[in-house]
Design a protein around this motif. Sequence first.
Motif, PDB file in Angstrom:
ATOM      1  N   ALA A  45      45.889  28.731  40.541  1.00 16.04           N
ATOM      2  CA  ALA A  45      45.881  30.197  40.542  1.00 16.04           C
ATOM      3  C   ALA A  45      44.971  30.793  39.473  1.00 16.04           C
ATOM      4  N   PRO A  46      45.005  30.324  38.209  1.00 16.09           N
ATOM      5  CA  PRO A  46      44.102  30.906  37.213  1.00 16.09           C
ATOM      6  C   PRO A  46      42.628  30.676  37.540  1.00 16.09           C
ATOM      7  N   THR A  47      42.306  29.514  38.097  1.00 12.46           N
ATOM      8  CA  THR A  47      40.922  29.222  38.472  1.00 12.46           C
ATOM      9  C   THR A  47      40.463  30.130  39.593  1.00 12.46           C
ATOM     10  N   ILE A  48      41.318  30.330  40.581  1.00 17.66           N
ATOM     11  CA  ILE A  48      40.983  31.217  41.698  1.00 17.66           C
ATOM     12  C   ILE A  48      40.830  32.644  41.196  1.00 17.66           C
ATOM     13  N   GLN A  49      41.723  33.082  40.328  1.00 11.65           N
ATOM     14  CA  GLN A  49      41.657  34.437  39.786  1.00 11.65           C
ATOM     15  C   GLN A  49      40.383  34.628  38.968  1.00 11.65           C
ATOM     16  N   ASP A  50      40.011  33.644  38.164  1.00 12.37           N
ATOM     17  CA  ASP A  50      38.772  33.735  37.392  1.00 12.37           C
ATOM     18  C   ASP A  50      37.554  33.798  38.305  1.00 12.37           C
ATOM     19  N   GLY A  51      37.577  33.007  39.375  1.00 16.76           N
ATOM     20  CA  GLY A  51      36.458  33.024  40.331  1.00 16.76           C
ATOM     21  C   GLY A  51      36.321  34.362  41.036  1.00 16.76           C
ATOM     22  N   VAL A  52      37.445  34.935  41.434  1.00 18.67           N
ATOM     23  CA  VAL A  52      37.415  36.246  42.094  1.00 18.67           C
ATOM     24  C   VAL A  52      36.949  37.323  41.119  1.00 18.67           C
ATOM     25  N   ALA A  53      37.426  37.260  39.881  1.00 19.23           N
ATOM     26  CA  ALA A  53      37.020  38.243  38.872  1.00 19.23           C
ATOM     27  C   ALA A  53      35.524  38.134  38.568  1.00 19.23           C
ATOM     28  N   SER A  54      35.021  36.912  38.460  1.00 14.60           N
ATOM     29  CA  SER A  54      33.590  36.711  38.204  1.00 14.60           C
ATOM     30  C   SER A  54      32.746  37.223  39.359  1.00 14.60           C
ATOM     31  N   THR A  55      33.177  36.940  40.572  1.00 14.73           N
ATOM     32  CA  THR A  55      32.452  37.417  41.750  1.00 14.73           C
ATOM     33  C   THR A  55      32.459  38.940  41.809  1.00 14.73           C
ATOM     34  N   ALA A  56      33.598  39.550  41.518  1.00 17.77           N
ATOM     35  CA  ALA A  56      33.689  41.006  41.519  1.00 17.77           C
ATOM     36  C   ALA A  56      32.797  41.604  40.443  1.00 17.77           C
ATOM     37  N   GLU A  57      32.714  40.947  39.294  1.00 17.49           N
ATOM     38  CA  GLU A  57      31.861  41.429  38.218  1.00 17.49           C
ATOM     39  C   GLU A  57      30.378  41.366  38.607  1.00 17.49           C
ATOM     40  N   ILE A  58      29.999  40.281  39.265  1.00 10.11           N
ATOM     41  CA  ILE A  58      28.612  40.129  39.711  1.00 10.11           C
ATOM     42  C   ILE A  58      28.268  41.179  40.765  1.00 10.11           C
ATOM     43  N   VAL A  59      29.178  41.365  41.716  1.00 14.58           N
ATOM     44  CA  VAL A  59      28.923  42.347  42.781  1.00 14.58           C
ATOM     45  C   VAL A  59      28.860  43.761  42.210  1.00 14.58           C
ATOM     46  N   SER A  60      29.718  44.064  41.256  1.00 14.41           N
ATOM     47  CA  SER A  60      29.721  45.411  40.693  1.00 14.41           C
ATOM     48  C   SER A  60      28.475  45.687  39.840  1.00 14.41           C
ATOM     49  N   SER A  61      27.840  44.633  39.347  1.00 11.15           N
ATOM     50  CA  SER A  61      26.631  44.842  38.535  1.00 11.15           C
ATOM     51  C   SER A  61      25.366  44.996  39.383  1.00 11.15           C
ATOM     52  N   LEU A  62      25.448  44.697  40.673  1.00 10.67           N
ATOM     53  CA  LEU A  62      24.287  44.841  41.559  1.00 10.67           C
ATOM     54  C   LEU A  62      24.018  46.309  41.843  1.00 10.67           C
ATOM     55  N   ARG A  63      22.772  46.652  41.850  1.00  8.61           N
ATOM     56  CA  ARG A  63      22.363  48.016  42.178  1.00  8.61           C
ATOM     57  C   ARG A  63      21.485  47.979  43.428  1.00  8.61           C
ATOM     58  N   PRO A  64      21.800  48.818  44.410  1.00  9.91           N
ATOM     59  CA  PRO A  64      20.999  48.814  45.657  1.00  9.91           C
ATOM     60  C   PRO A  64      19.599  49.360  45.467  1.00  9.91           C
TER      61      PRO A  64
END
Length: 64
Positions: A45-64
Amino acid sequence: MVVSVSAVVLLLVLTVVFLRNGGLKVSHAVVCALLGFFLAGTSMAPTIQDGVASTAEIVSSLRP
């Protein structure tokens, strides 16, 4: 906490869309939900949560 709530809402919306379009059966949705609950109780669970958080952080930093 915000990421997990957002992910749950997104997955819920996708599940409803798939159920309405006939691409997902109710039994499949139940199995997926049970898998999520069981995964949340494992040591992964912590590994999955960290992966989801990292992915969300990367997606939120993208600018169209």
